[in-house]
Enzyme design. Structure first.
Site, mmCIF file in Angstrom:
data_model
loop_
_atom_site.group_PDB
_atom_site.id
_atom_site.type_symbol
_atom_site.label_atom_id
_atom_site.label_comp_id
_atom_site.label_asym_id
_atom_site.label_seq_id
_atom_site.Cartn_x
_atom_site.Cartn_y
_atom_site.Cartn_z
ATOM 1 C CG ASP A 44 -6.460 -1.908 2.541
ATOM 2 O OD1 ASP A 44 -6.880 -1.007 1.800
ATOM 3 O OD2 ASP A 44 -5.411 -1.810 3.211
ATOM 4 C CB SER A 75 -0.870 -0.011 1.269
ATOM 5 O OG SER A 75 -0.941 1.274 1.841
ATOM 6 C CG MET A 102 -6.893 8.270 2.049
ATOM 7 S SD MET A 102 -6.127 8.107 3.680
ATOM 8 C CE MET A 102 -5.550 6.411 3.583
ATOM 9 C CG HIS A 161 -8.662 1.702 -1.083
ATOM 10 N ND1 HIS A 161 -8.183 1.435 0.172
ATOM 11 C CD2 HIS A 161 -10.005 1.858 -0.937
ATOM 12 C CE1 HIS A 161 -9.177 1.429 1.042
ATOM 13 N NE2 HIS A 161 -10.296 1.689 0.387
ATOM 14 C CG ASP A 188 -4.196 3.141 0.653
ATOM 15 O OD1 ASP A 188 -3.261 2.621 1.295
ATOM 16 O OD2 ASP A 188 -5.227 2.538 0.333
ATOM 17 C CG MET A 238 -10.170 4.942 1.287
ATOM 18 S SD MET A 238 -8.747 4.617 2.320
ATOM 19 C CE MET A 238 -7.462 4.618 1.072
ATOM 20 C CG HIS A 286 -3.833 -1.014 -2.081
ATOM 21 N ND1 HIS A 286 -5.064 -1.526 -2.413
ATOM 22 C CD2 HIS A 286 -4.053 -0.143 -1.063
ATOM 23 C CE1 HIS A 286 -5.990 -0.986 -1.613
ATOM 24 N NE2 HIS A 286 -5.403 -0.156 -0.791
ATOM 25 C CG MET A 296 -11.866 -1.189 4.061
ATOM 26 S SD MET A 296 -10.237 -1.029 3.327
ATOM 27 C CE MET A 296 -9.390 -0.079 4.600
HETATM 28 C C1 DX5 Z 1 -6.063 2.483 5.126
HETATM 29 C C2 DX5 Z 1 -5.510 2.008 3.789
HETATM 30 C C3 DX5 Z 1 -4.639 0.794 3.931
HETATM 31 C C4 DX5 Z 1 -3.437 1.015 4.852
HETATM 32 C C5 DX5 Z 1 -2.684 -0.265 5.061
HETATM 33 O O1 DX5 Z 1 -7.106 3.399 4.901
HETATM 34 O O2 DX5 Z 1 -6.551 1.702 2.908
HETATM 35 O O3 DX5 Z 1 -4.209 0.408 2.636
HETATM 36 O O4 DX5 Z 1 -2.596 1.980 4.294
HETATM 37 O O5 DX5 Z 1 -1.618 0.023 5.955
HETATM 38 P P1 DX5 Z 1 -1.260 -1.025 7.130
HETATM 39 O O6 DX5 Z 1 -0.845 -2.278 6.439
HETATM 40 O O7 DX5 Z 1 -0.130 -0.364 7.869
HETATM 41 O O8 DX5 Z 1 -2.503 -1.192 7.952
HETATM 42 ZN ZN ZN Z 2 -6.110 0.779 0.964
#
Ligand code: DX5
Ligand code: ZN
Length: 260
Positions: A209, A45, A74, A103, A72, A105, A70, A174
């Site tokens: 995840d 990620s 946000m 992903h 992330d 968010m 992956h 999640m």
């Molecule tokens: C959280 C993300 C995850 C996170 C995973 O909102 O979607 O992908 O970064 O990080 P770890 O493995 O440290 O929980």
């Molecule tokens: Zn994620």
């Protein structure tokens, strides 16, 4: 088979239209074949990585045998954190041939989904909590040549998602509340993975995840997970090869272990 007609320019000769539609359709299928072929696969990620040296980070991950990334995204609204957008995806697309799993968010994901497709995403998941009626966006993503799926937070009842699963290429379960890396694994994800696997069969891609590390990875794969998103258990280690080896050697097949 998703209907690609809306993607086709009516001025194109008929055969060109057929060719265009089949290319789009095969792009999704090709991505799914890659994911089906590598599962169970660890997807780093890109949240806790060194963004000042992103290309070097990706090269190190490729040397460690990583087969997909992956990302992330946000927006500071859907989740109380803000990360990055299309420019990072575009930059990564230029330096790697790894599959890019985005992903989202973000609130109202339909506003930006197409921009992430154009930036080079191969797969996009968005949250059911941000799109309670996701069918149209799922179909649009697939018509644009991208594998499409829904993500669900641990605190959201599965009923919100279940009727849309047949329209998904993958489901992102999640195991932490979306928004931050480094959180503790929430075991509610295990029963959800097991239920989805038993209800929708072996072909549905299941992604998990949050809080995945050498202590939790065996339980998520033995409960059916295919794509294992890992952040801190990789990026807090100096040597990504060692981190990946430590994780891989803990993976168990679906059904292994007493509680699976
Ligand atoms: C959280 C993300 C995850 C996170 C995973 O909102 O979607 O992908 O970064 O990080 P770890 O493995 O440290 O929980
Ligand atoms: Zn994620």
């Amino acid at each position: 088979m998703v209907d690609y007609v809306e993607r086709v320019d009516s001025n194109l000769p008929f055969l060109a239209c057929i060719s265009f539609m089949s290319q789009i359709g095969s792009r999704v299928e090709q991505t799914l074949e890659v994911f089906q072929g590598i599962r169970p696969a660890i997807l780093p990620s890109l949240l806790l990585c060194d963004f000042a040296n992103l290309q070097r980070e990706v090269e190190s991950l490729e040397e460690a045998g990583v087969e997909a990334l992956h990302l992330d995204v946000m927006d500071g609204q859907f989740v109380p954190n803000l990360t990055y957008g299309m420019p990072i995806v575009e930059s990564l697309r230029r330096v790697t041939s790894l599959k890019i799993d985005v992903h989202l968010m973000i609130q109202s994901p339909e506003r930006f989904a197409k921009a992430f497709v154009d930036a080079g995403a191969d797969c996009i998941t968005f949250h059911i909590e941000a799109a309670p009626e996701p069918s149209e966006l799922l179909a649009q993503l697939r018509s644009a040549g991208v594998a499409a799926g829904l993500a669900i937070n641990p605190t959201t009842p599965m009923e919100a998602l279940l009727r849309f699963v047949p329209e998904c290429d993958l489901v992102l379960v999640m195991s932490v509340q979306a928004g931050f890396g480094g959180q503790a694994f929430n075991p509610v994800a295990l029963e959800r993975l097991k239920y989805l696997r038993k209800t929708f069969g072996p072909n549905l891609l299941l992604e998990v995840d949050g809080g995945i590390n050498s202590q939790t990875i065996a339980s998520v794969t033995s409960h059916g997970a295919d794509l294992l998103v890992v952040g801190s258990a990789i990026f807090r280690e100096a040597d990504y090869c060692q981190a990946m080896t430590r994780l891989r050697c803990q993976i168990k097949p679906f059904g292994a272990g007493s509680d699976a």
